[in-house]
Design a protein around this motif. Structure first.
Motif, PDB file in Angstrom:
ATOM      1  N   GLU A 218      35.305  31.455  46.657  1.00  0.00           N
ATOM      2  CA  GLU A 218      34.665  31.996  45.459  1.00  0.00           C
ATOM      3  C   GLU A 218      33.423  32.753  45.893  1.00  0.00           C
TER       4      GLU A 218
ATOM      5  N   ARG B 232      30.273  35.854  44.783  1.00  0.00           N
ATOM      6  CA  ARG B 232      29.544  36.544  43.724  1.00  0.00           C
ATOM      7  C   ARG B 232      29.456  38.025  44.060  1.00  0.00           C
TER       8      ARG B 232
ATOM      9  N   TRP C 228      31.443  36.336  39.072  1.00  0.00           N
ATOM     10  CA  TRP C 228      32.115  35.414  39.993  1.00  0.00           C
ATOM     11  C   TRP C 228      33.589  35.810  40.130  1.00  0.00           C
TER      12      TRP C 228
ATOM     13  N   GLN D 279      37.327  34.862  42.537  1.00  0.00           N
ATOM     14  CA  GLN D 279      38.011  33.984  43.477  1.00  0.00           C
ATOM     15  C   GLN D 279      38.983  34.814  44.304  1.00  0.00           C
TER      16      GLN D 279
ATOM     17  N   ARG E 181      34.707  34.674  35.899  1.00  0.00           N
ATOM     18  CA  ARG E 181      33.411  34.657  35.226  1.00  0.00           C
ATOM     19  C   ARG E 181      33.408  33.716  34.029  1.00  0.00           C
TER      20      ARG E 181
ATOM     21  N   ARG F 162      35.285  31.050  33.563  1.00  0.00           N
ATOM     22  CA  ARG F 162      35.319  29.661  34.041  1.00  0.00           C
ATOM     23  C   ARG F 162      33.953  29.209  34.533  1.00  0.00           C
ATOM     24  N   LYS F 163      33.261  30.098  35.257  1.00  0.00           N
ATOM     25  CA  LYS F 163      31.936  29.753  35.743  1.00  0.00           C
ATOM     26  C   LYS F 163      30.952  29.593  34.584  1.00  0.00           C
TER      27      LYS F 163
ATOM     28  N   GLU G 223      31.659  26.254  33.129  1.00  0.00           N
ATOM     29  CA  GLU G 223      31.138  25.194  34.000  1.00  0.00           C
ATOM     30  C   GLU G 223      29.625  25.070  33.850  1.00  0.00           C
TER      31      GLU G 223
END
Length: 285
Positions: A30, A32, A42, A44, A67, A69-70, A73
Motif C-alpha cells: 500500500e 501513498r 492511498w 494498493q 482511498r 477504505r483508508k 479505517e
C-alpha cells in the motif's frame, strides 16, 4: 506514477528491483500518491513476477484505489479513540462524583480530585469559585485553584464588580469558551492568558443552585494544546452540575450545624437562666 509517490513510500518499490532469487512470489503493498489536486491518495499495488529467459522480470498486476477504505479505517480509528476517551471520562466522572458526594468537607475532596480534573480536561489550570458575601458586598471566593504541581484551597476574594466578564457569565447561566483578550481576575489564571493567541484555550461554566448562580468552574489549557470544543463545554457542564450539588450539600450541612449551635446556645441560656432564678430564690429564703 513513481514521481507522484510520496518519498517515504518509494522504498517499497525497491522490492520489485531485487535480484531474481530474492524477488517475492507476490508483490502486495500500500502506497501513498500525491493526486492532481495536491491531496494524498492511498493505492494498493498487487502483482506477480514473470521471469524472462534473458533474466528480466516483468510484473503483471493491478493498482487498486483504496482511498475509501483508508477513509473508513481512519473514521473507525477516530470513533474508537473517542469511545475510549468517553470510557475514561466516565470513570473519572464517577470518581469525582463519589469524592464530592461522600464528604461534607468539600475542600478536602477537591484536594484529592484536583489531578483528576486536570486529566479529565487535559488542562493546565482549573479554578473553582464560590459566590460569597462580605458585609453586603458580593464576592467571588476561590474554593480551589488547581495546577499540575498542587491544589491551593481558598485564597483572596475578588469583588464581582472587578470581574465583569465572570459576572456576565454567572448572570447568563450559560457556559462559554473564553475568546476575549480582556483580562479578568476570575476567568484568567494570569494577565498573560488574556491574549488573542489564547482564544478558546479556556472555558467557563457557571455553577447553578436552583437556577441561581452559586459559583464558576474555569478551565485553561496551555498554548501547546488543542482548543476547547463544544464537547468540552458539555463535559464542563456535567462537572459543574456535580459541583453545584456538592456546594448545595455543603450549604445545607453548614445550615444544620449553625441551627444546631443556635439551639444549643438557647438551651444553655435557658439552663443558666433557670439556675440563676433558683439561686436567687434560695437566697430570699
Amino acid at each position: 506514477m513513481i514521481d507522484r509517490i510520496v518519498p517515504e513510500d518509494r522504498s517499497i518499490l525497491s522490492l520489485a528491483r531485487q535480484k531474481p532469487t530474492s524477488v517475492p512470489q507476490v508483490f502486495d503493498a500500500e502506497i501513498r500518491q500525491r493526486m492532481a489536486d495536491d491531496q494524498i491518495g492511498w493505492f494498493q499495488l498487487r502483482a506477480v513476477p514473470q521471469h524472462q529467459p534473458d533474466g528480466r522480470i516483468i510484473w503483471n498486476g493491478l493498482v487498486l484505489d483504496i482511498r475509501k477504505r483508508k477513509a473508513d479505517e481512519l473514521a473507525l480509528s477516530q470513533t474508537n479513540q473517542a469511545l475510549q476517551r468517553r470510557v475514561e471520562e466516565l470513570a473519572i466522572l464517577t470518581q469525582i462524583a463519589e469524592a464530592l458526594m461522600r464528604w461534607t468537607d468539600l475542600p478536602a475532596a477537591l484536594r484529592i480530585i484536583g489531578s483528576r480534573l486536570l486529566t479529565l480536561f487535559n488542562a493546565t489550570h482549573v479554578a473553582i469559585w464560590r459566590c460569597t458575601d462580605r458585609a453586603g458586598e458580593p464576592l467571588f471566593t476561590p474554593l480551589a485553584l488547581i495546577n499540575h504541581n498542587e491544589t491551593h484551597l481558598y485564597g483572596s476574594s475578588t469583588p464581582t464588580d472587578e470581574a465583569p466578564l465572570a459576572q456576565q457569565v454567572l448572570t447568563s447561566g450559560l457556559g462559554q469558551l473564553i475568546d476575549t483578550d480582556r483580562y479578568d481576575p476570575v476567568l484568567c489564571p494570569s494577565a498573560a492568558a488574556a491574549h488573542p493567541s489564547r482564544a478558546n484555550k479556556g472555558l467557563v461554566q457557571p455553577l447553578l443552585a436552583r437556577g441561581v448562580g452559586s459559583g464558576l468552574l474555569v478551565v485553561w489549557r496551555g498554548a501547546e494544546f488543542s482548543y476547547f470544543t463544544p464537547d468540552d463545554l458539555e463535559l464542563a457542564q456535567i462537572i459543574a452540575s456535580i459541583l453545584s450539588s456538592a456546594l448545595e450539600q455543603i450549604r445545607h450541612y453548614e445550615q444544620t450545624v449553625t441551627q444546631a449551635a443556635q439551639e444549643e446556645r438557647k438551651r444553655l441560656a435557658r439552663e443558666l437562666h433557670d439556675s440563676i432564678v433558683q439561686s436567687l430564690y434560695s437566697l430570699t429564703l
